[in-house]
Scaffold this active site. Structure first.
Site, PDB file in Angstrom:
ATOM      1  N   ASP A 121       0.859  -1.197   0.000  1.00  0.00           N
ATOM      2  CA  ASP A 121       0.000   0.000   0.000  1.00  0.00           C
ATOM      3  C   ASP A 121       0.891   1.243   0.000  1.00  0.00           C
ATOM      4  O   ASP A 121       2.090   1.164   0.303  1.00  0.00           O
ATOM      5  CB  ASP A 121      -0.898   0.011   1.246  1.00  0.00           C
ATOM      6  CG  ASP A 121      -1.781   1.261   1.302  1.00  0.00           C
ATOM      7  OD1 ASP A 121      -2.358   1.627   0.265  1.00  0.00           O
ATOM      8  OD2 ASP A 121      -1.878   1.888   2.378  1.00  0.00           O
ATOM      9  N   SER A 122       0.279   2.375  -0.265  1.00  0.00           N
ATOM     10  CA  SER A 122       1.031   3.636  -0.215  1.00  0.00           C
ATOM     11  C   SER A 122       1.409   3.990   1.221  1.00  0.00           C
ATOM     12  O   SER A 122       2.266   4.836   1.441  1.00  0.00           O
ATOM     13  CB  SER A 122       0.188   4.753  -0.819  1.00  0.00           C
ATOM     14  OG  SER A 122      -1.046   4.827  -0.140  1.00  0.00           O
ATOM     15  N   CYS A 151      -4.207  -1.170  -2.249  1.00  0.00           N
ATOM     16  CA  CYS A 151      -4.360   0.284  -2.380  1.00  0.00           C
ATOM     17  C   CYS A 151      -5.256   0.514  -3.593  1.00  0.00           C
ATOM     18  O   CYS A 151      -4.954   0.026  -4.688  1.00  0.00           O
ATOM     19  CB  CYS A 151      -2.982   0.913  -2.598  1.00  0.00           C
ATOM     20  SG  CYS A 151      -3.027   2.673  -2.995  1.00  0.00           S
ATOM     21  N   GLU A 172      -4.074   9.143   8.751  1.00  0.00           N
ATOM     22  CA  GLU A 172      -2.623   9.101   8.990  1.00  0.00           C
ATOM     23  C   GLU A 172      -2.253   9.888  10.256  1.00  0.00           C
ATOM     24  O   GLU A 172      -1.275   9.588  10.919  1.00  0.00           O
ATOM     25  CB  GLU A 172      -1.861   9.664   7.774  1.00  0.00           C
ATOM     26  CG  GLU A 172      -2.005   8.825   6.499  1.00  0.00           C
ATOM     27  CD  GLU A 172      -0.964   7.713   6.373  1.00  0.00           C
ATOM     28  OE1 GLU A 172       0.122   7.840   6.927  1.00  0.00           O
ATOM     29  OE2 GLU A 172      -1.276   6.694   5.712  1.00  0.00           O
ATOM     30  N   CYS A 215     -11.065   3.195  -0.629  1.00  0.00           N
ATOM     31  CA  CYS A 215      -9.694   3.573  -0.278  1.00  0.00           C
ATOM     32  C   CYS A 215      -9.362   2.731   0.950  1.00  0.00           C
ATOM     33  O   CYS A 215     -10.184   2.643   1.877  1.00  0.00           O
ATOM     34  CB  CYS A 215      -9.637   5.058   0.049  1.00  0.00           C
ATOM     35  SG  CYS A 215      -8.075   5.554   0.803  1.00  0.00           S
ATOM     36  N   HIS A 228      -7.612   3.164   3.382  1.00  0.00           N
ATOM     37  CA  HIS A 228      -7.568   3.885   4.660  1.00  0.00           C
ATOM     38  C   HIS A 228      -8.964   4.018   5.286  1.00  0.00           C
ATOM     39  O   HIS A 228      -9.088   4.180   6.495  1.00  0.00           O
ATOM     40  CB  HIS A 228      -7.031   5.304   4.468  1.00  0.00           C
ATOM     41  CG  HIS A 228      -5.544   5.401   4.352  1.00  0.00           C
ATOM     42  ND1 HIS A 228      -4.836   4.839   3.325  1.00  0.00           N
ATOM     43  CD2 HIS A 228      -4.633   6.028   5.143  1.00  0.00           C
ATOM     44  CE1 HIS A 228      -3.551   5.107   3.483  1.00  0.00           C
ATOM     45  NE2 HIS A 228      -3.392   5.825   4.572  1.00  0.00           N
TER      46      HIS A 228
END
Ligand code: DGL
Length: 269
Positions: free
Chosen positions: A10-11, A73, A152, A184, A186
């Site tokens: 993932d990023s 991702c 984040e 997404c 996240h």
């Protein structure tokens, strides 16, 4: 049959939501996770840049002799899954096909909301995949660019997250969606906040579960399931920047101790 590890990429840390589902359904497998924390977010970047980053991540994971890769991702899946499958000769899956399938099964009124990064929404990858399954489904999509930095920052369950979600999702609720794809990786970390904002009549679709099932299927079909059943599975974590930060957020999310997150100079790959 193969004891080689599975690569998950993932990023940043969002892919942990996918890793968690993989460990539930494939508890014996060894996993190598790479989070490109030096270059997150991928969302606002061009297709060419995301593709370059994705190929570097794949090259790194292949240097660890992985037998299959999950691009955990949405942005990287939307921008480079097809090209990755053309370039490499191991099974590589993304998260979008699985998410689209789950959404198509979940909706009753055929109005589906899709939220994701700018890159994912602009690529129309979900619209394409959902349309393949049922062309009568109306899709209302929206880029929610502030969600990734909120996650984040560790602010997923705060008033800031809630107000941001209200602002983004108002329009989708008014359009009458009955399912909302968390497009997404996240966003499942914001599930509680998003759930409170949209209410219980809108089903939240997390592509991670179905992705883990796709991975299991592909390992079985390719005869790549781990042979040794009784040894402990191993998980290795690599990031391109600030391993300590990743370790503390990952520990909180996975509810287990994460030792030794290693740093990798991803530009070299
Ligand atoms: N994990 C990414 C995704 O699923 C979002 C974070 C980013 O923009 O890099 O799209």
């Amino acid at each position: 049959m193969s004891d080689r590890p599975i690569g998950v990429f993932d990023s940043g840390l969002g892919g942990l939501t996918v890793l968690k589902e993989i460990t539930k359904i494939l508890p014996n497998e060894n996993i190598i996770y790479f989070g490109d924390t030096a270059r997150v977010p991928y969302g606002p970047r061009s297709k060419e840049t995301v593709m370059k980053y994705t190929f570097q991540a794949i090259n790194f994971l292949m240097s660890k002799n992985v037998k299959a890769i999950v691009i955990a991702c949405n942005t990287a899946t939307a921008r480079s899954l097809k090209e990755a499958n053309e370039k490499y000769n191991i099974p590589i899956i993304g998260v979008i096909e699985a998410g689209a399938r789950t959404a198509a099964y979940s909706t009753r009124n055929k109005i589906v909301g899709v939220i994701g990064t700018e890159g994912t929404v602009r690529s129309k990858a979900y619209n394409l995949e959902i349309g393949k399954l049922d062309k009568d489904i109306k899709i209302i999509d929206k880029a929610c660019s502030l969600f990734v930095p909120i996650v984040e920052e560790g602010w997923s369950n705060t008033e800031i997250a809630s107000l941001t979600a209200k602002k983004y999702l108002e329009e989708l609720i008014e359009e009458g969606i009955d399912s909302l794809v968390l497009g997404c990786t996240h966003y499942p970390l914001l599930k509680r906040t998003i759930g409170e904002v949209v209410g219980e009549n809108i089903k939240l679709v997390n592509p991670a579960k179905e992705t883990a099932k796709d991975l299991k299927d592909i390992l079985e079909k390719s005869n790549l399931v781990k042979i040794t059943r009784n040894d402990k599975s191993s998980y290795e974590y690599y990031v391109s920047d600030i391993p300590e930060r990743f370790a503390s957020i990952a520990e909180e999310f996975l509810k287990k101790e994460i030792q030794d997150v290693k740093s990798v100079e991803i530009q070299k790959y």
